[in-house]
Design a protein around this motif. Sequence first.
Motif, PDB file in Angstrom:
ATOM      1  N   GLU A 431      16.103  21.388  42.663  1.00  0.00           N
ATOM      2  CA  GLU A 431      15.043  20.794  41.845  1.00  0.00           C
ATOM      3  C   GLU A 431      15.102  21.264  40.398  1.00  0.00           C
ATOM      4  O   GLU A 431      14.669  20.549  39.497  1.00  0.00           O
ATOM      5  N   PRO A 443       6.709  19.291  39.029  1.00  0.00           N
ATOM      6  CA  PRO A 443       7.131  18.943  40.398  1.00  0.00           C
ATOM      7  C   PRO A 443       6.632  17.571  40.817  1.00  0.00           C
ATOM      8  O   PRO A 443       7.302  16.860  41.571  1.00  0.00           O
ATOM      9  N   GLY A 444       5.452  17.178  40.326  1.00  0.00           N
ATOM     10  CA  GLY A 444       4.920  15.860  40.676  1.00  0.00           C
ATOM     11  C   GLY A 444       5.801  14.741  40.156  1.00  0.00           C
ATOM     12  O   GLY A 444       6.012  13.737  40.848  1.00  0.00           O
ATOM     13  N   ARG A 447       8.798  14.417  42.431  1.00  0.00           N
ATOM     14  CA  ARG A 447       8.484  13.690  43.665  1.00  0.00           C
ATOM     15  C   ARG A 447       8.405  12.186  43.409  1.00  0.00           C
ATOM     16  O   ARG A 447       8.921  11.383  44.182  1.00  0.00           O
ATOM     17  N   ARG A 448       7.760  11.812  42.296  1.00  0.00           N
ATOM     18  CA  ARG A 448       7.660  10.384  41.985  1.00  0.00           C
ATOM     19  C   ARG A 448       9.021   9.788  41.666  1.00  0.00           C
ATOM     20  O   ARG A 448       9.295   8.629  41.992  1.00  0.00           O
ATOM     21  N   LEU A 450      11.941  10.746  43.004  1.00  0.00           N
ATOM     22  CA  LEU A 450      12.639  10.531  44.271  1.00  0.00           C
ATOM     23  C   LEU A 450      12.057   9.348  45.024  1.00  0.00           C
ATOM     24  O   LEU A 450      12.797   8.553  45.629  1.00  0.00           O
ATOM     25  N   ASP A 451      10.738   9.195  44.998  1.00  0.00           N
ATOM     26  CA  ASP A 451      10.118   8.042  45.658  1.00  0.00           C
ATOM     27  C   ASP A 451      10.596   6.738  45.023  1.00  0.00           C
ATOM     28  O   ASP A 451      10.876   5.758  45.729  1.00  0.00           O
ATOM     29  N   VAL A 461      15.480   9.822  51.399  1.00  0.00           N
ATOM     30  CA  VAL A 461      14.797  11.120  51.369  1.00  0.00           C
ATOM     31  C   VAL A 461      14.154  11.365  52.722  1.00  0.00           C
ATOM     32  O   VAL A 461      13.440  10.494  53.242  1.00  0.00           O
ATOM     33  N   GLN A 463      11.817  14.284  54.791  1.00  0.00           N
ATOM     34  CA  GLN A 463      10.999  15.483  54.668  1.00  0.00           C
ATOM     35  C   GLN A 463      11.018  16.235  55.993  1.00  0.00           C
ATOM     36  O   GLN A 463      10.688  15.676  57.041  1.00  0.00           O
ATOM     37  N   ARG A 469      13.354  19.312  51.869  1.00  0.00           N
ATOM     38  CA  ARG A 469      13.603  17.916  51.554  1.00  0.00           C
ATOM     39  C   ARG A 469      15.102  17.660  51.566  1.00  0.00           C
ATOM     40  O   ARG A 469      15.867  18.375  50.918  1.00  0.00           O
TER      41      ARG A 469
END
Length: 482
Positions: A431, A443-444, A447-448, A450-451, A461, A463, A469
Amino acid sequence: MKTEIVIGHGTGGSPVSFDIEELLATRLLVQGNSGSGKSHLLRRLLEESAGMVQQVVIDPEGDFTSLAEPFGHVVVDGAAYSPGEIEALARRIREHRASVVLALESLEVEQQIRCAAQFLTALFDAPREHWYPALVVVDEAQMFAPAVAGEIAEDTRRMTLSAMTNLMCRGRKRGLAGIVATQRLAKLAKNVAAEASNFLMGRTFLDIDMVRAADLLGMERRQAERIRELERGHFLALGPAITRVPLAVKIGPVQSGLKARAEGLMPLPEAAPEDMAALLTRDLASEAARPAPPPPPPAAPRVDEVEASIARAEERQVPQPEELRDSGAVAGRIEELIQALACEEGIAFQSASAQYQTFLSRCRRERLVGPMPDMQSFRRRFAIAGAGLDELDAATRERILTLAGTVEEDLLAPFLVIAKAAHAGETQVDEEALARAYGTSSPGRIRRLLDHLERQGLVVVRQDFGGGRTVMVPGLEGLAAG
């Protein structure tokens, strides 16, 4: 060259002057309720100083486009250009010292804010050799520097606050003098309003705004009622560019503007009720069924043309050496500069335009003569260098770049980092490397990211129950196994 203009007249009829040279160093804040005459004041200021200094107007309502014919301002329709073209136009405006009006009335509110923010940021980030003096007028500034979060997205609010803060706080050293006009001081971010040293306060009714205006003018609070009683077109002025003590001024006439606009009441048309009803409802169904005419195609250059023109302009600025260097050596040195830039600490956190300008500056410093990569080519090569794809064999590198062919430019660098790790058999995301490539420490946002990549089918991805991850790239399984 004279540096003063007459903005209007005082209560005794004496002219009130405005020192434009002093204004460039001290900035201006205009405040007044709707109908107090703010736009008239700004128009008078722009018209009188048009021949003295470059002017850039952020116009959300299309009020200042009429400056084009009598004073030669270029009207830029924000709806006709892409974000990249808006940034390129801003750089050209600073380079060529053009006076422009950025008209935003064709855009929705949030798009107006994003367009203006990108435009102002590009003006601010212009190369040092283009730091010419310019007045930057922002009408309805409470939209672009809101005091509190409203209905716009948080990232849009941060973007526009950053642009406006840079303009008002740090713009002076870059030649940019901010002039902001707002309906209400309470709605304007304090760190933007606080940087102005000159004030013109028009009619204001709310107590909180009157008190703030009186404080800025150095008046006692019991005198704040005077601000409520101002007539339209009358302002209280204070500041080193105007007057050292509060002074009442009536703004003078203007030459441009909507001259045909009716200011008072007009008689209604004389028609019988049944005739008016027939006029309103005749052929209504057929008109509603008629398809809307397509909007006219924007007369805007393509992105590649804009970027190629900028690259050619940069090349022209390089002093020609006595002998041209070998083109192969120049291309190799350009690649080395991109590689070195991509490895620098913190470079990924800068905007793409700032990275590109740094690259071009280094090319000029080394007197490299030859075709320069345009913005799109630079961003791609920069992402490849930052991901370290040159360490891979040619077949693997080509395969990864083929998979990345549909990836958006701003997501290319993190995708290449993920793809390189996936090829090496690493399923756990580093990361820190991903954040560095994406230019974030949130970090948020990772995550967005990767989404988003997963929704586009570029990664898979998974979890784990333990919180880990796993990220895989479809199409690289065979290469990874080999």
